[in-house]
Design a protein around this motif. Sequence first.
Motif, PDB file in Angstrom:
ATOM      1  N   HIS A 199      -3.463   2.019   4.435  1.00 30.50           N
ATOM      2  CA  HIS A 199      -3.326   0.660   4.974  1.00 30.50           C
ATOM      3  C   HIS A 199      -3.933  -0.350   4.002  1.00 30.50           C
ATOM      4  CE1 HIS A 199      -7.628   0.513   6.227  1.00 30.50           C
ATOM      5  NE2 HIS A 199      -7.468   1.823   6.372  1.00 30.50           N
ATOM      6  N   SER A 200      -3.659  -1.619   4.267  1.00 31.69           N
ATOM      7  CA  SER A 200      -3.951  -2.676   3.295  1.00 31.69           C
ATOM      8  C   SER A 200      -5.439  -2.957   3.092  1.00 31.69           C
ATOM      9  CB  SER A 200      -3.243  -3.970   3.716  1.00 31.69           C
ATOM     10  OG  SER A 200      -3.676  -4.387   4.995  1.00 31.69           O
TER      11      SER A 200
ATOM     12  N   ASP B 289       0.123  -4.240   6.524  1.00 34.14           N
ATOM     13  CA  ASP B 289       0.224  -2.828   6.890  1.00 34.14           C
ATOM     14  C   ASP B 289       1.701  -2.565   7.186  1.00 34.14           C
ATOM     15  OD1 ASP B 289      -2.494  -2.794   6.644  1.00 34.14           O
ATOM     16  OD2 ASP B 289      -2.939  -2.335   8.738  1.00 34.14           O
TER      17      ASP B 289
ATOM     18  N   HIS C 269       0.819  -1.223   0.000  1.00 33.63           N
ATOM     19  CA  HIS C 269       0.000   0.000   0.000  1.00 33.63           C
ATOM     20  C   HIS C 269       0.855   1.277   0.000  1.00 33.63           C
ATOM     21  CE1 HIS C 269       0.821   1.080   4.174  1.00 33.63           C
ATOM     22  NE2 HIS C 269       0.587  -0.174   4.534  1.00 33.63           N
TER      23      HIS C 269
ATOM     24  N   HIS D  78       2.281   2.052   9.881  1.00 35.51           N
ATOM     25  CA  HIS D  78       0.996   2.194   9.188  1.00 35.51           C
ATOM     26  C   HIS D  78      -0.078   1.240   9.732  1.00 35.51           C
ATOM     27  CE1 HIS D  78       3.662   4.187   6.294  1.00 35.51           C
ATOM     28  NE2 HIS D  78       2.583   4.755   5.790  1.00 35.51           N
ATOM     29  N   GLY D  79      -1.328   1.711   9.665  1.00 37.56           N
ATOM     30  CA  GLY D  79      -2.488   0.870   9.923  1.00 37.56           C
ATOM     31  C   GLY D  79      -2.423   0.075  11.216  1.00 37.56           C
TER      32      GLY D  79
END
Length: 278
Positions: A39-40, A61, A34, A65-66
């Motif tokens: 995020h994924s 992620d 990503h 991130h995320g």
Amino acid sequence: MKHLETSYKTHDGIELYLQAWMPESPKASLLLVHGLGEHSSRYAHLVEKLTEIGVSVFTFDGRGHGKSVKGKPTAYFKSYEDYLKDIDALFGKVKSYVPDVPAFLYGHSMGGGLVAAYVLKYQPKADGVVLSSPAIKEAEGTSQILIALSSVISKYLPKLKALKLDANKVSRIPEEVEKYLNDPLVYTEAIPARTAYEVLQVMRFVQNLGSYFETPLLLIHGSDDGLTNPKGSKLLFKKAKSSDKTLKIFPGGYHELINDLDREEVMDLIVNWIKERT
């Protein structure tokens, strides 16, 4: 189809959130990387189309991130080299989980720059690479003084919030911008200085070594992308030695092409490109 959620401990001890969607009889596999700040799970609609044609999709992620962050996302990571090691380890896992089928890589934005750098540095056995709005070239008119200063700030004040991205440039669809801004797993504050500097290093790496890119390649970019420079995609397309390479610029397109006005055409292009190579 199974949806799996798990975690992966990196070489330096960070727990990354992983997820995978696995059809019963996969014809191919794909690792998706990503973009900066997101995020994924934001790729579920693309994943659905890919699993329909028998592609097992794995994603994670990234650092900072995320769901890979306890608490709020920070978008902070210390070194792009660490990120490349994560991609390498996870692509290896993808190929061992789904052996003996074609394996693909997909990267969006910063993830696109990282995937390009990964292919150039690690030369993995990939059957194709899709780069969506990749971060390969800095914005037009970026000050050289600012670039020089960035290395100093990155070294001494790595977590300083240095670069604010304009969320309105994500999509021409107002609801998509709202969704992006209201998602608690999306980082919408200014990007930390170290992260911005490391993304710049990724761009330089790909610019300098692009002529060693030989893997089948699909590059897509919007002509009006205000977050990553479409000239980066054109540069890699020109330099790449791949005998199988395609560049598609979507007129008027903004940054997140799978969430923009042409999204159905964009996703069909991606899905059909992969289908033709499985």
